[in-house]
Design an enzyme around this catalytic site. Structure first.
Site, mmCIF file in Angstrom:
data_model
loop_
_atom_site.group_PDB
_atom_site.id
_atom_site.type_symbol
_atom_site.label_atom_id
_atom_site.label_comp_id
_atom_site.label_asym_id
_atom_site.label_seq_id
_atom_site.Cartn_x
_atom_site.Cartn_y
_atom_site.Cartn_z
ATOM 1 N N CYS A 456 0.814 -1.221 0.000
ATOM 2 C CA CYS A 456 0.000 0.000 0.000
ATOM 3 C C CYS A 456 0.847 1.271 0.000
ATOM 4 O O CYS A 456 0.644 2.170 -0.815
ATOM 5 C CB CYS A 456 -0.938 0.011 1.206
ATOM 6 N N ASP A 498 10.606 30.351 -28.583
ATOM 7 C CA ASP A 498 10.269 31.212 -29.696
ATOM 8 C C ASP A 498 10.529 32.650 -29.263
ATOM 9 O O ASP A 498 10.578 32.953 -28.066
ATOM 10 C CB ASP A 498 8.792 31.012 -30.057
#
Length: 801
Positions: A456, A498
Site C-alpha cells: 500500500c 520562440d
C-alpha cells in the site's frame, strides 16, 4: 493510489503516430496527438521589421513588408515526419479490453466503497466476463464508475458489483456525484469498542499470560465488532482469486489465531481498519484540491430577460446571453464585457494575484472575481466550455494517465507481493527444518512477512504526490496534463524559446524617431501617422500608438494607396509623401550615406526601420521593435542557475534574434528559421538531453509536439494552446516557466523520498521478521505509519508551487 484510472477497450489511434503497446494489461504508451483548431497555415516573416505575425493579424496594406516569406505547416511540409516513432514516451491512460462492442451507451454509477485500485480490480474481475460491457473508467475522487456498454439496462452490472461487496447507484445524465461519505456513527462506535477490547486482550496477555480464556474472549469480541468487514473482503478476494491486501490480512489474522496469538490477531485487524480510514481521509484531501477548482465558478447567474434580471442556473445560460456581475461576485461564465468597467482578480485562472482592469470588449473568465464596478457580460461559451471547466477537465483527465514512475511502481508491486508471499511460505517450512527456529516462531515470522507484503505505502507514494502537485499547479496558472509531463519537466536541461510572444511581448512599438535634414521628431511622427491612419497593420498601429502617447495631433491624409511590398504613399497638407522600407528609399534615390548608416545602426540593434520620404529626400526614420518582456532576462538567469540552458529559435532575421538574445541573456540564438528548421534544431538538441519547447501553442505546434515537453504561453485565451502542449501557462508571464521546472523538481524529489521511505521501512521489518524479533502489530504499525508518512509528504505539494 491514482484518483482516476481508466480501463478501455483499446488505445485510440492518433493519425500519423505509431503506438507501442506492451507491459501489463493496465498500461499503454500513446503517441502525442496534434490538435490545431483554426490554426493559420501561414506565418509571415518580415525581414528587418523585427515582427512575426500571429494568426488573426489583419493587414490593411503591406507597405511595411519586404522579403515576404510564407511558412506552411501542412503535413510533411512542416518538416515533421508524421510516420516516425518519437524518441520519448507520451503516457496514455491505463486501459484493458473487457469485451467486444461499440460501447455506444455511457452510464455512471456512484460506488461509495470504491476509493482505491483494490476495489477497482475486484470490479474489473466482476464485470470482465459480462457480455456488452466494453470499457470502464474509475474516478476515485468522486467514487464514480463510468461504463461504456451495449446493455439495455444495468441490473446485471449492479448485481455483479454487489457480489464483490459494493453497491452501485446509477446517476442521471448531468447529475453531480455526492461527496464521498464517511463511516456512520454506529460503525465508528463499534470500531472504538473493538479497539478497547483488543487493547484489553493485549494487556491481560502481557500481565497474566496468553493462555487465559478472557484473553481469547476479548480478542474474539474485538474481531467480531471491528474486523468482520476486512475478513469479508478477504473472502471475496479468495473467491475471485485476487491477491490483495484484504486477503493477506485475513490470512495473517487467521494464522495468528490458529497458533494461539489471539491478542495480536485482534490488534492487527483493529490497526488495519484504522489504517484504511486514515488512508481514505488522506486521499480525500488530495481530491479536495480538484473539487475546490470546480467550486470557483458560481452555480447561478443573473441573466437579462427583457423585463429585468432573473437568476438562472449557469449551466442553462445560452451563449450570447447578457449576464450582470456585481462587485465582489464571481463571473459565472466566460464572455466579453458589453457595458461597464472594473478590475478582475483572475488568480484562479492565470495564477496572477494582481487585479486586471477591463472594459468593453475585454474578455473575462468564469471564476474570476469582479472587484469594483457593475459590469454586463455577453457570454461566449456555455458553462461546460469555459476555460475554468476545461482546466478542471484537463486536471481530471491528467489523473487518468499514470506517470512513468507510477507505472513502474505498479509493475514492481505486482511482482513484489507474490514474491514476498512465496518467501514467507518457504521460510515457514525451511526455518524449522534447518533448525533455525521452532515451528511456532517460524510460522509467526511468516505471518509478519505477509503483513509486510502489503504494497500500500509503495503504491500510494506516487499518485498522491502527483495529484497534489497537479492540483496545486493548476491553482497557480500551470496546467500540467498528467504525471508524464510533470516528470519530464523535472528532467529538462535545455529550453527552446520562440522569440515573438514568448521572449518578447508580441506587439511592435516605435522605439525612437530620427529626424533628418534639419526636421524635428514630432513632425516626422505626425506625417507618418497620417499615412498609417487608415491601416490595421501591426506596425501602423505601433506608429499611431506612439503618436497618441506623445499627444501629437495627426493631420488628415488624402489619396492614400499601397505600394505593394514596399510601403504606402499619400498626400498630407498638399505634400506627396511615402512611408516604407529601405527598398523604397533605394528606389526613390533617397538612400544617402547618412541614411544608410542610420539604417545599419537600427538593424544591428535588432530594430526595423520605416523611412518617411518627400520625393527623393528622406525626412526621417522610425525605429520599430518588439519589446522584450520585463521578466525575460530574470527568467533566463533563473533557468541558468537551475542548470537549464536557453536556446532561441526564431523565424525573424538573425540580427533581430541576436539583439533580443543579448537583451535577455539567451546564450544561443538562431534566426531566420522555417518550421522544419526548428524541428531539426530540436532533434539535434535531443541527442544530448531532454528538450522543452516554449511557444504560443499555434504557430509553434509542430515544434511543441516534437520536443520532449511542449509548453504553451498565454493559454487562457487560446483553445488550441490548451490542447496542443503538455503544459499550458495560463497567464502571459514567462517567469512561470521557471516556476514549472522548480515545481516539477520538487515533486520528483518528494517522489524519490516517498519511495525510499516505503521500501526502506519494509526492508528493515523484513530483516526483523527473518531474525524473529518483529511482531504482527509492529508490522501493521509500520505499514500504517509508512502510508501516512508518504501521504503527508505528498500532500505538502498541494500547498505551494
Amino acid at each position: 493510489m491514482s484518483s482516476v484510472t481508466r480501463y478501455r477497450k483499446a488505445v485510440p489511434p492518433h493519425q500519423g503516430h505509431q503506438h507501442a503497446r506492451g507491459g501489463d494489461c493496465c498500461s499503454a504508451k500513446a503517441g502525442a496527438a496534434l490538435a490545431l483548431k483554426g490554426a493559420d497555415p501561414h506565418q509571415h516573416a518580415h525581414g528587418g521589421c523585427g515582427h512575426e505575425h500571429k494568426p488573426g493579424d489583419r493587414h490593411g496594406h503591406d507597405h511595411h513588408q519586404h522579403d515576404h516569406q510564407h511558412e506552411r505547416r501542412h503535413g510533411a511540409g512542416c518538416g515533421h515526419a508524421h510516420g516516425h516513432e518519437h524518441g520519448h514516451e507520451h503516457a496514455g491512460p491505463s486501459r484493458v479490453q473487457l469485451g467486444e462492442g461499440k460501447g455506444a451507451k455511457q452510464s455512471r454509477l456512484q460506488i461509495q466503497a470504491m476509493d482505491c485500485p483494490t476495489e477497482a480490480r475486484l470490479i474489473e474481475k466482476a464485470l470482465g466476463g459480462m457480455s456488452g460491457v466494453v470499457a470502464l473508467e474509475f474516478n476515485f475522487i468522486d467514487r464514480v464508475l463510468l461504463l461504456r456498454h451495449d446493455l439495455p439496462h444495468l441490473d446485471g452490472v449492479k448485481s455483479a458489483i454487489a457480489k464483490v461487496g459494493m453497491q452501485g447507484v446509477e446517476l442521471d445524465a448531468g447529475a453531480q456525484a455526492q461527496a464521498p461519505q464517511g463511516h456512520g456513527r454506529r460503525a465508528n462506535l463499534l470500531l472504538a469498542v473493538s479497539g478497547l477490547a483488543a487493547a484489553a486482550s493485549e494487556g491481560i496477555a502481557w500481565s497474566l499470560g496468553d493462555g487465559r480464556l478472557e484473553v481469547a474472549a476479548l480478542a474474539l469480541a474485538s474481531i467480531l465488532l471491528g474486523g468482520i468487514p476486512t475478513l469479508k473482503k478477504g473472502w471475496i478476494a479468495l473467491s475471485t482469486r485476487t491477491l490483495n491486501i484484504h486477503f493477506l490480512m485475513s490470512v495473517a489474522v487467521i494464522g495468528a489465531m490458529l497458533i494461539g496469538q489471539w491478542p495480536e490477531a485482534a490488534m492487527v485487524l483493529f490497526l488495519f481498519a484504522i489504517a484504511e480510514r486514515l488512508e481514505a481521509m488522506s486521499l480525500a484531501r488530495a481530491g479536495e484540491a480538484v473539487r475546490a477548482l470546480m467550486a470557483l465558478a458560481p452555480e447561478t447567474a443573473w441573466v437579462a430577460d427583457g423585463a429585468g434580471w432573473r437568476e438562472a442556473q449557469a449551466a442553462e445560460v445560452a451563449v450570447g446571453s447578457r449576464v450582470r456581475v456585481r462587485p465582489g461576485e464571481r463571473v459565472p461564465l466566460d464572455g466579453r464585457i458589453a457595458d461597464g468597467h472594473s478590475s478582475f482578480n483572475e488568480a484562479s485562472i492565470t495564477g496572477e494575484s494582481l487585479p486586471v482592469d477591463k472594459g468593453p470588449q475585454d474578455a473575462v473568465f468564469a471564476g474570476s472575481i469582479n472587484g469594483s464596478g457593475v459590469v454586463e457580460i455577453e457570454t461566449t461559451a456555455p458553462a461546460s466550455g469555459s476555460v475554468l471547466a476545461r482546466i478542471v477537465a484537463t486536471v481530471r483527465d491528467a489523473q487518468a494517465s499514470k506517470a512513468p514512475t507510477q507505472r513502474f511502481i505498479d509493475r514492481f508491486a505486482s511482482v513484489y507481493t507474490p514474491v514476498v508471499l512465496v518467501l514467507a511460505l518457504a521460510f515457514a517450512v525451511a526455518a524449522p527444518l534447518l533448525g533455525l527456529m521452532p515451528w511456532h516462531q517460524a510460522i509467526y515470522s511468516a505471518l509478519v512477512m505477509l503483513v509486510i507484503a502489503c504494497p500500500c505505502a509503495l503504491v500510494i507514494a506516487t499518485p498522491v504526490t502527483v495529484v497534489s502537485a497537479l492540483a496545486s499547479a493548476a491553482r497557480h496558472g500551470l496546467l500540467v496534463k498528467g504525471g508524464a509531463p510533470l516528470e519530464m519537466a523535472a528532467r529538462i536541461d535545455t529550453v527552446c524559446l520562440d522569440k515573438t510572444g514568448t521572449l518578447t511581448q508580441g506587439e511592435p512599438r516605435v522605439t525612437r524617431v530620427a529626424a533628418l535634414d534639419g526636421g524635428d521628431e514630432s513632425t516626422v511622427l505626425a506625417l507618418a501617422a497620417a499615412l498609417d491612419s487608415h491601416s490595421t497593420h501591426p506596425l501602423a498601429k505601433a506608429v499611431l500608438d506612439e503618436a497618441a502617447r506623445r499627444g501629437i495631433a495627426v493631420p488628415a491624409a488624402e489619396q492614400v494607396s499601397e505600394l505593394v511590398g514596399r510601403g504606402v504613399r499619400g498626400r498630407v497638407d498638399g505634400r506627396a509623401l511615402q512611408l516604407g522600407s529601405r527598398r523604397l528609399a533605394e528606389e526613390q534615390g533617397a538612400l544617402t550615406p547618412a541614411l544608410a548608416a542610420e539604417l545599419s545602426r537600427m538593424a544591428e540593434a535588432g530594430e526595423g526601420a520605416l523611412v518617411l520620404l518627400d520625393g527623393e529626400r528622406a525626412l526621417g526614420v522610425l525605429a520599430v521593435a518588439d519589446q522584450v518582456r520585463p521578466e525575460a532576462a530574470a527568467t533566463i538567469a533563473r533557468l541558468g542557475e537551475m542548470g537549464v540552458r536557453a536556446v532561441m529559435l526564431s523565424g525573424d532575421s538573425p540580427q533581430v534574434a541576436a539583439a533580443v538574445a543579448a537583451q535577455t541573456g539567451v546564450s544561443v540564438a538562431h534566426g531566420g528559421l522555417l518550421p522544419q528548421d526548428k524541428l531539426r534544431f530540436i532533434e539535434q538538441l535531443q541527442t544530448g538531453g531532454k528538450v522543452a519547447m516554449v511557444g504560443d501553442g499555434v504557430n509553434d505546434a509542430p515544434a511543441l509536439a516534437r520536443a520532449d515537453l511542449g509548453v504553451a504561453m498565454g493559454a487562457a485565451g487560446s483553445d488550441s494552446a490548451l490542447e496542443t502542449a503538455g503544459v499550458a501557462l495560463m497567464d502571459d508571464k514567462l517567469s512561470r516557466l521557471a516556476d514549472l521546472i522548480a515545481h516539477a523538481r520538487r515533486t520528483a524529489a518528494v517522489l524519490k523520498v516517498n519511495i525510499a521511505i516505503a521500501l526502506g521501512i519494509k526492508l528493515v521489518f523484513f530483516g526483523l521478521a527473518l531474525a524473529g524479533v518483529a511482531s504482527l502489530w509492529m508490522a501493521v504499525f509500520a505499514d500504517v505509519g509508512t502510508s501516512l508518512i508518504v501521504i503527508a509528504n505528498g500532500l505538502r505539494l498541494a500547498r505551494r508551487v
